[in-house]
Structures are given as structure tokens and as C-alpha cells.
Design a protein around this motif. Structure first.
Motif, PDB file in Angstrom:
ATOM      1  N   ARG A 188       3.107  22.780  -4.142  1.00  0.00           N
ATOM      2  CA  ARG A 188       4.227  23.520  -4.724  1.00  0.00           C
ATOM      3  C   ARG A 188       3.986  23.817  -6.207  1.00  0.00           C
ATOM      4  NH1 ARG A 188       8.293  21.654  -7.546  1.00  0.00           N
ATOM      5  NH2 ARG A 188       7.998  19.489  -6.905  1.00  0.00           N
ATOM      6  N   LEU A 189       3.436  22.858  -6.907  1.00  0.00           N
ATOM      7  CA  LEU A 189       3.155  23.061  -8.328  1.00  0.00           C
ATOM      8  C   LEU A 189       2.101  24.145  -8.527  1.00  0.00           C
ATOM      9  CD1 LEU A 189       3.148  19.340  -9.495  1.00  0.00           C
ATOM     10  CD2 LEU A 189       4.822  21.082 -10.107  1.00  0.00           C
ATOM     11  N   ARG A 190       1.094  24.162  -7.640  1.00  0.00           N
ATOM     12  CA  ARG A 190       0.085  25.231  -7.733  1.00  0.00           C
ATOM     13  C   ARG A 190       0.731  26.601  -7.539  1.00  0.00           C
ATOM     14  NH1 ARG A 190      -3.193  21.572  -4.548  1.00  0.00           N
ATOM     15  NH2 ARG A 190      -4.866  20.704  -5.851  1.00  0.00           N
ATOM     16  N   GLU A 191       1.617  26.706  -6.551  1.00  0.00           N
ATOM     17  CA  GLU A 191       2.284  27.983  -6.292  1.00  0.00           C
ATOM     18  C   GLU A 191       3.152  28.393  -7.480  1.00  0.00           C
ATOM     19  OE1 GLU A 191       4.422  27.322  -2.714  1.00  0.00           O
ATOM     20  OE2 GLU A 191       2.648  27.379  -1.415  1.00  0.00           O
ATOM     21  N   GLU A 192       3.865  27.434  -8.068  1.00  0.00           N
ATOM     22  CA  GLU A 192       4.701  27.759  -9.221  1.00  0.00           C
ATOM     23  C   GLU A 192       3.849  28.196 -10.409  1.00  0.00           C
ATOM     24  OE1 GLU A 192       6.967  24.269  -9.920  1.00  0.00           O
ATOM     25  OE2 GLU A 192       8.338  24.593  -8.220  1.00  0.00           O
ATOM     26  N   SER A 193       2.710  27.545 -10.618  1.00  0.00           N
ATOM     27  CA  SER A 193       1.815  27.929 -11.716  1.00  0.00           C
ATOM     28  C   SER A 193       1.277  29.330 -11.503  1.00  0.00           C
ATOM     29  CB  SER A 193       0.663  26.925 -11.837  1.00  0.00           C
ATOM     30  OG  SER A 193       1.138  25.653 -12.188  1.00  0.00           O
ATOM     31  N   ALA A 194       0.892  29.639 -10.264  1.00  0.00           N
ATOM     32  CA  ALA A 194       0.386  30.977  -9.965  1.00  0.00           C
ATOM     33  C   ALA A 194       1.465  32.035 -10.180  1.00  0.00           C
ATOM     34  CB  ALA A 194      -0.130  31.029  -8.522  1.00  0.00           C
ATOM     35  N   ALA A 195       2.701  31.710  -9.823  1.00  0.00           N
ATOM     36  CA  ALA A 195       3.811  32.649 -10.021  1.00  0.00           C
ATOM     37  C   ALA A 195       4.052  32.898 -11.508  1.00  0.00           C
ATOM     38  CB  ALA A 195       5.076  32.116  -9.365  1.00  0.00           C
ATOM     39  N   ARG A 196       3.940  31.838 -12.317  1.00  0.00           N
ATOM     40  CA  ARG A 196       4.123  32.027 -13.757  1.00  0.00           C
ATOM     41  C   ARG A 196       3.031  32.917 -14.336  1.00  0.00           C
ATOM     42  NH1 ARG A 196       6.067  26.697 -13.547  1.00  0.00           N
ATOM     43  NH2 ARG A 196       3.989  25.806 -13.766  1.00  0.00           N
ATOM     44  N   GLU A 197       1.774  32.711 -13.874  1.00  0.00           N
ATOM     45  CA  GLU A 197       0.683  33.553 -14.370  1.00  0.00           C
ATOM     46  C   GLU A 197       0.893  35.009 -13.970  1.00  0.00           C
ATOM     47  OE1 GLU A 197      -3.343  32.437 -14.478  1.00  0.00           O
ATOM     48  OE2 GLU A 197      -2.951  30.336 -14.056  1.00  0.00           O
ATOM     49  N   ALA A 204       0.830  -1.199   0.000  1.00  0.00           N
ATOM     50  CA  ALA A 204       0.000   0.000   0.000  1.00  0.00           C
ATOM     51  C   ALA A 204       0.868   1.254   0.000  1.00  0.00           C
ATOM     52  CB  ALA A 204      -0.902  -0.007   1.236  1.00  0.00           C
ATOM     53  N   VAL A 205       0.319   2.336  -0.521  1.00  0.00           N
ATOM     54  CA  VAL A 205       1.033   3.612  -0.515  1.00  0.00           C
ATOM     55  C   VAL A 205       1.123   4.109   0.923  1.00  0.00           C
ATOM     56  CG1 VAL A 205       1.038   5.974  -1.338  1.00  0.00           C
ATOM     57  CG2 VAL A 205       0.208   4.140  -2.829  1.00  0.00           C
ATOM     58  N   SER A 206       2.307   4.462   1.348  1.00  0.00           N
ATOM     59  CA  SER A 206       2.496   4.886   2.731  1.00  0.00           C
ATOM     60  C   SER A 206       1.922   6.276   2.960  1.00  0.00           C
ATOM     61  CB  SER A 206       3.990   4.895   3.068  1.00  0.00           C
ATOM     62  OG  SER A 206       4.644   5.901   2.304  1.00  0.00           O
ATOM     63  N   TRP A 207       1.672   6.562   4.264  1.00  0.00           N
ATOM     64  CA  TRP A 207       1.157   7.887   4.631  1.00  0.00           C
ATOM     65  C   TRP A 207       2.162   8.971   4.259  1.00  0.00           C
ATOM     66  CZ3 TRP A 207      -3.156  10.262   5.701  1.00  0.00           C
ATOM     67  CH2 TRP A 207      -3.115  11.518   6.297  1.00  0.00           C
ATOM     68  N   SER A 208       3.460   8.686   4.422  1.00  0.00           N
ATOM     69  CA  SER A 208       4.473   9.683   4.093  1.00  0.00           C
ATOM     70  C   SER A 208       4.475   9.993   2.590  1.00  0.00           C
ATOM     71  CB  SER A 208       5.864   9.192   4.525  1.00  0.00           C
ATOM     72  OG  SER A 208       6.191   7.974   3.871  1.00  0.00           O
ATOM     73  N   GLU A 209       4.226   8.952   1.757  1.00  0.00           N
ATOM     74  CA  GLU A 209       4.178   9.189   0.315  1.00  0.00           C
ATOM     75  C   GLU A 209       2.954  10.023  -0.053  1.00  0.00           C
ATOM     76  OE1 GLU A 209       4.723   9.253  -3.773  1.00  0.00           O
ATOM     77  OE2 GLU A 209       6.096   8.972  -2.103  1.00  0.00           O
ATOM     78  N   LEU A 210       1.810   9.741   0.590  1.00  0.00           N
ATOM     79  CA  LEU A 210       0.616  10.556   0.338  1.00  0.00           C
ATOM     80  C   LEU A 210       0.857  12.006   0.731  1.00  0.00           C
ATOM     81  CD1 LEU A 210      -2.190   8.137   1.595  1.00  0.00           C
ATOM     82  CD2 LEU A 210      -1.690   8.753  -0.775  1.00  0.00           C
ATOM     83  N   THR A 211       1.517  12.216   1.885  1.00  0.00           N
ATOM     84  CA  THR A 211       1.834  13.574   2.320  1.00  0.00           C
ATOM     85  C   THR A 211       2.766  14.259   1.332  1.00  0.00           C
ATOM     86  OG1 THR A 211       1.614  12.874   4.633  1.00  0.00           O
ATOM     87  CG2 THR A 211       2.760  14.951   4.202  1.00  0.00           C
ATOM     88  N   ALA A 212       3.773  13.526   0.856  1.00  0.00           N
ATOM     89  CA  ALA A 212       4.720  14.094  -0.115  1.00  0.00           C
ATOM     90  C   ALA A 212       4.012  14.486  -1.397  1.00  0.00           C
ATOM     91  CB  ALA A 212       5.835  13.087  -0.406  1.00  0.00           C
ATOM     92  N   ARG A 213       3.055  13.649  -1.839  1.00  0.00           N
ATOM     93  CA  ARG A 213       2.304  13.983  -3.056  1.00  0.00           C
ATOM     94  C   ARG A 213       1.493  15.263  -2.868  1.00  0.00           C
ATOM     95  NH1 ARG A 213      -0.265   8.116  -4.862  1.00  0.00           N
ATOM     96  NH2 ARG A 213       1.722   7.024  -5.213  1.00  0.00           N
ATOM     97  N   ALA A 214       0.854  15.394  -1.686  1.00  0.00           N
ATOM     98  CA  ALA A 214       0.067  16.602  -1.423  1.00  0.00           C
ATOM     99  C   ALA A 214       0.948  17.843  -1.415  1.00  0.00           C
ATOM    100  CB  ALA A 214      -0.672  16.464  -0.088  1.00  0.00           C
ATOM    101  N   LEU A 215       2.110  17.742  -0.780  1.00  0.00           N
ATOM    102  CA  LEU A 215       3.035  18.881  -0.749  1.00  0.00           C
ATOM    103  C   LEU A 215       3.529  19.218  -2.149  1.00  0.00           C
ATOM    104  CD1 LEU A 215       5.114  17.985   2.436  1.00  0.00           C
ATOM    105  CD2 LEU A 215       3.434  19.829   2.198  1.00  0.00           C
TER     106      LEU A 215
END
Length: 635
Positions: free
Chosen positions: A419-428, A404-415
């Protein structure tokens, strides 16, 4: 097509025989064009293909490949004897057999005769070509040099990256003189060549366009290499530069879905609906994205319409089968899969799909047989392995349980998503700031007066833009319209459209022709209004449900959620655009003749420009207000 093919071939032959370059790459887009149009007619005869058309066109694809082989043979006759030759398909290739990933072949002094590859991927092509030159691959390249087919005894050590080495400047063109420029000018003046060839600004635009094309190609390649996080900034930059490009929007949304950025993906994909249902290529894009978003009914509807294009039928059938399985319409999915397997009996994914359907229909022997057939064709196919695993569990076996996917991996995916959302907003934000800087550009003298602005009426189709323009016209304000689109039962007083407005993405200067007039600019074109001018935009707001039903009557419709998302995305951009003043006009209040709203419109447009503001009321025909919200079911 043939003229371009022979021209390209003749240039390649000349370079190979006279220039003897160190490296020459030749692409034959002719095969893509022929395949896109004529592959549905290639044998065997498929259901839904007209028998007469099949008889007439069935040999076109095979003939095109025979021609490509003849041209390749001719090119090789003009190459030096010590030339290494690599032939590779420029994308995935599926001929209904065991070649789902493409074609790769090589020959020459650097290649072992009659050698075979252990395994090859698209990412291996560049490292292999570098190895033929005795050059190392970059450590940041995902592929490997196919050493098993090369004569070199050892591969050079990787270098950190080739990206750190600036490209060499192209050599000057020998013999270029003032006479050449004069001759070019004559061709332009006589209409044989476009004037843009003499325009330095146009050359700069062409360079910028090439940059975006390269970014798009890199982004798509990274997506195919299962690296959506690296692909995102490239695809996002292309979309911001050309937000009306359907392919840019499609690939950006596909990348965002792959990264779990569902809301961002829906916003990116919203502009595709502006093309309408008659644009079949865009319909295919919408079907793919609806499938990724889990909107399976919408995916089925879009794919059903888009498959009217023969070149899209195969991909649309794939989408439809997947949607049917998710909708648990297993009988229909099984019929479609079995029909497809009659045409492509060695297609592993079709067998895996049939295994899935039979499993859900509790046909355990059939599911087992189909899954094993899929694995025989494509060892390691995860979907088939899962089916066999589930059958084994059901019959009492105890296969290994997937980790199963570990809790730490799920947390890393969310983070990572945050980060990708913030980078996209910065580009816009950076993009907006760049657009605002262009306000310093000097524009026509008509715009130097701070009181002069362009009046724009905007909104999505069927939101009331034509009514607003008719009201302005009756009030005495000049409205620019050419009447190319005649009145009909949907708009009995006319559409008040001006065809040149559709050229804004490529010819933003056409806006100067509209000075002093009100014009219609649909919502998806608003970002193409050139900065450096001032605009007042009357944006028509109407219930997404009402717009949906109204568009359905014209056989062109978006889903209400898609309509609402597009409106909010467009308004969010317009509210932040410094060159735009915005007034949102509720359609329902306008039809009711709301006095306060009419007063706001008058003040916004400017009383001096409306000679007869009271006359606006005479343009309102309440009986033409169809599809009122209270008549619609809740969506």
C-alpha cells in the motif's frame, strides 16, 4: 553566531517585556552550531584530536552553555512573575552520563516546586505545555501531560485532534503605510536588501519553501516517534519538491528502510553520490544508509572518510563499530568500544555493544558483566537482555522464549508495504502532472517557435559528457562553457562546464542564458530544468563498473550498484517528462565511432545545427578510453 544570538535575545526580551505575549518560544541555535564544530574538543581529550587544538578550544562548549544560562536569566528578569517557564533540549542530548534522551526542566505557578518526573519523552512536551494553559491534548498526540509535576488537580479530557482547527490569521502590522514600502524599495535599489523582497512570486516561493520545511520537521519528528508510516508522505513530498537536497533524500531513504521498502530507499539515496566523497556530511548520510541496507563494507568506508570532520567523528565511530560487528571483525570492534568507554563510561549502548562482541568471542563472563552493566544504566535495553538470555540458554537455563511473529502479522506487513508503494507512486504521478500543467506558462519569445529547444548533454560524472560536448563543438555547434575548471590528466581537452548550470535548483531562469548553445547539466540536476521550455537531452550511458573505476582515480566514487540505480532512476523520470526529448548515447559505441550512432545524434540534434557533422570523429581519441569493461573484475 554571536551577532545572531544577541539579536534573537534582544527581540525575545522586547517581546517579553513590552508585548507580554500569552506564549513565547525562543530557540538558541547558537548551541547547536558551537556543539557541531567544537564538541570534539570538549574534555576529555579524545584520540585523533590534535593536542594543540584541544588545548586551545577545550573550554568553548562549556563557555557557550554558560552564556546561554546568562541569557536565560536575563530573559526571565523581563517576564511577568506569573510566567511558566519550560526549558527543553531541541534534540537528543548525550553528555556521557545517564541523560541520553534530552533535557526537560520547568518552573512557575503551574509547576509543583521540587517535583520530579516519573518518565518523560519528547512527545510529552506539547501536551504538558497545553496543560499549563488548561487546554486538552489531542487524542491523536502520542505524548502525555506530565501531571506529576503540575499543580492542576486534574487534566482536561482529550479532544479528537487539534489539526481540525484552522490557524488564526496574524494580526495586521500597525502603522504600515505606503512610506514603509517606498523605504523598503530604496534599500533594495541601493543593494542593502535582496530584490526578492519586492517580488510577489518570490514571496510565494518563500511560502512554499516554508511549507516544505515544516513538512520535513514533522516527518523527522514522526520518525523519532517510531511512526515511519505516518512520516513517509511528508518526507516524500519534501524530496519531490527538492530532489537535490541531501537531507531530504537521507531522511526519506531512512524512513523507507524502516518500512521495508529497500528498493525505493536505494533509489532515494542514489542522488547523495553526486556530492562526491569530499562532501563529508553527505558521506555520513551515505554511511548511515549503507548500514541500514546491510552493505557493511560500504558503511565502514564512508564512515572512515566522513569522520575527518571532527563534528561527525562520534557518529561515524558508532557506524564503524556496528559495521565491524556485522562483518565479524570482533577484535577491531572490541578495541573501538573499549576506547569509547574510556571517554563515556556510563553509555549503556556501548556496554551492550561490548557485551555482543564478547559473546561472539565466547568470553561468557565478560559478556555477562557488560550486559548487566548496560541494563543497570538503561533498564529494559533489549540488546543487553538478548545477550543475557543467550548466555542463560548456553548454560542450561530455560528463560522465556520470545513470541515469534505470526504469519498473519507477516502478511499484514507485506500488505502495508504494498500500500505504501502504491501511495508513493500516486504522489509521484501527481507531482509529474503538476509540473506538466506549468507548460501553459508563457516563456520568452525565443521559445515560441516550435523548432527552438535547449540542447543538453547529461550523465553521471565520468560517463563521457565532456567528450560529447567536444564533438558537438568541433561540428560547429556553439557550446557554452566558461573554463572555470581547467583541463587535467583526466580530461586533457577540458570539462566543457558552465558554472551557472549548477544554480538550476535555486535559479532555474539561468537556462535562458544558454539559448542557442549546448550545455552540460549533470544527471542529478535534470529534474530542475524548468518546464515551459523544450529540451533535447543527449544522455551518456557508460558501464557502471567503468564509471566506478574512473571515479576512483579521481578519489571520488560511488558503488557500481549505486551508479546503476541512479542512472535508471534518472532515465525513468526523463522518459516520462513531457518537456524532454531523450537520446541515450552508449559511450563505448561513441568511442568506436559507430556510424549508425553518429547518424542518430545528427538527426536528433538537427542537421541544420551541425555545420560539420563529419568533424565529430576527429574529437574521438580512443587511447583516452581508460577503464574499459574487459579490464575490470565483475562487480
Amino acid at each position: 553566531w554571536l551577532a545572531e544570538l544577541y539579536t534573537l535575545h534582544n527581540v525575545a526580551v522586547t517581546l517579553a517585556s513590552e508585548g507580554q505575549p500569552d506564549f513565547l518560544t525562543v530557540q538558541l541555535p547558537f548551541l547547536d552550531w558551537v556543539g557541531e564544530v567544537f564538541s570534539p574538543f570538549h574534555p576529555p581529550h579524545r584520540a585523533g584530536i590534535n593536542a594543540r587544538d584541544f588545548e586551545f578550544y577545550q573550554h568553548v562548549v562549556a563557555g557557550a552553555y554558560r552564556l546561554a544560562d546568562l541569557l536565560l536569566a536575563d530573559l526571565l528578569r523581563h517576564c511577568a512573575m506569573d510566567t511558566n517557564v519550560v526549558v527543553v533540549s531541541d534534540r537528543g542530548l548525550s553528555a556521557g552520563s545517564r541523560r541520553p534522551q534530552g533535557l526537560f526542566a520547568a518552573a512557575g505557578p503551574g509547576v509543583r516546586p521540587r517535583s520530579r518526573m516519573n518518565e518523560a519523552r519528547l512527545a510529552d512536551v506539547s501536551p504538558t505545555v497545553l496543560a499549563l494553559f488548561g487546554l486538552p491534548k489531542g487524542a491523536d498526540m502520542r505524548g502525555r501531560a506530565l501531571s506529576e509535576i503540575l499543580t492542576a488537580s486534574g487534566m482536561p479530557a482529550d479532544r479528537p485532534s487539534w489539526d481540525t482547527i484552522p490557524p488564526a490569521a496574524p494580526p495586521p502590522v500597525a502603522g504600515a503605510t505606503a512610506c514603509d514600502e517606498a523605504l523598503l524599495r530604496q534599500f533594495v535599489e541601493r543593494g542593502y536588501l535582496p530584490a526578492a523582497l519586492l517580488d510577489a512570486d518570490a514571496s510565494s516561493d518563500a511560502s512554499e519553501d516554508l511549507k516544505h520545511r515544516n513538512q520535513w520537521s514533522l516527518g523527522v519528528a514522526l520518525m523519532e516517534g517510531q511512526q515511519p508510516e505516518r512520516a513517509l508522505p511528508h518526507l516524500h513530498a519534501c524530496f519531490l519538491a527538492e530532489p537535490e537536497s541531501a537531507r531530504y533524500a537521507f531522511h526519506l531513504a531512512r524512513c523507507q528502510f524502516a518500512l521495508g521498502l529497500a528498493a525505493e530507499a536505494e533509489r532515494s539515496a542514489a542522488m547523495l553520490a553526486d556530492f562526491g566523497e569530499d562532501d563529508l556530511r553527505t558521506g555520513y548520510f551515505r554511511a548511515e544508509l549503507a548500514l541500514l541496507a546491510g552493505r557493511f563494507s560500504a558503511a565502514l568506508a564512508h564512515a572512515g572518510r566522513a569522520r575527518r570532520a571532527p563534528a561527525l567523528a562520534r557518529d561515524c565511530d558508532r557506524i564503524s563499530r556496528t559495521a565491524l560487528i556485522h562483518l565479524r571483525r570482533f577484535t577491531e570492534a572490541r578495541t573501538s568500544l573499549e576506547a569509547a568507554l574510556l571517554i563515556e563510561p556510563e553509555h549503556a549502548l556501548l556496554h551492550a555493544g561490548l557485551a555482543t562482541v564478547k559473546f561472539h568471542q565466547r568470553d561468557w563472563p565478560g559478556a555477562n558483566e557488560a550486559a548487566r552493566r548496560a541494563l543497570a544504566l538503561a533498564p529494559g535495553l533489549a540488546l543487553a537482555e538478548r545477550i543475557l538470555d543467550s548466555i542463560a540458554r548456553r548454560h542450561g537455563a530455560a528463560p522465556a522464549v520470545p513470541t515469534a511473529v505470526s504469519w498473519s502479522e507477516l502478511t499484514a506487513r507485506a500488505l502495508r508495504r504494498e500500500r505504501l508503494r502504491e501511495e508513493s507512486a500516486a504522489r509521484e504521478q501527481h507531482w509529474r502532472e503538476q509540473r506538466l500543467r506549468t507548460r501553459q506558462v508563457v516563456v520568452s519569445t525565443a521559445d515560441t517557435d516550435a523548432a527552438v529547444y535547449h540542447l543538453i548533454v547529461s550523465g553521471v560524472p565520468r560517463s563521457g559528457t565532456s567528450l560529447m560536448l567536444r564533438m558537438l563543438a568541433m561540428s560547429g555547434l556553439p557550446v557554452l562553457t566558461d573554463g572555470v575548471r581547467p583541463p587535467d590528466e583526466h580530461n586533457p581537452f577540458g570539462y566543457f562546464e558552465w558554472e551557472p548550470a549548477k544554480k538550476l535548483p535555486h535559479e532555474p531562469g539561468v537556462i535562458t542564458e544558454a539559448a542557442g548553445h549546448a550545455i552540460k547539466v549533470v544527471s542529478s540536476l535534470l529534474p530542475h530544468l524548468p518546464p515551459g521550455r523544450r529540451y533535447r537531452v543527449l544522455f551518456m550511458r557508460r558501464s557502471a563498473n567503468e564509471i566506478f573505476r574512473s571515479q576512483q582515480l579521481m578519489s571520488v566514487s560511488m558503488h557500481p550498484a549505486e551508479i546503476a540505480g541512479h542512472i535508471e532512476h534518472t532515465l525513468a523520470w526523463a522518459r516520462n517528462a513531457a518537456h524532454i526529448e531523450l537520446l541515450e548515447v552508449p559511450f563505448a559505441d561513441l568511442v568506436r565511432g559507430d556510424a549508425a550512432l553518429l547518424e542518430r545524434i545528427t538527426c536528433f540534434v538537427g542537421p541544420a545545427r551541425l555545420k560539420r557533422p563529419a568533424a565529430m570523429l576527429r574529437a574521438i581519441e580512443p587511447e583516452l578510453y581508460h577503464q574499459r569493461l574487459e579490464e575490470l573484475p565483475h562487480v
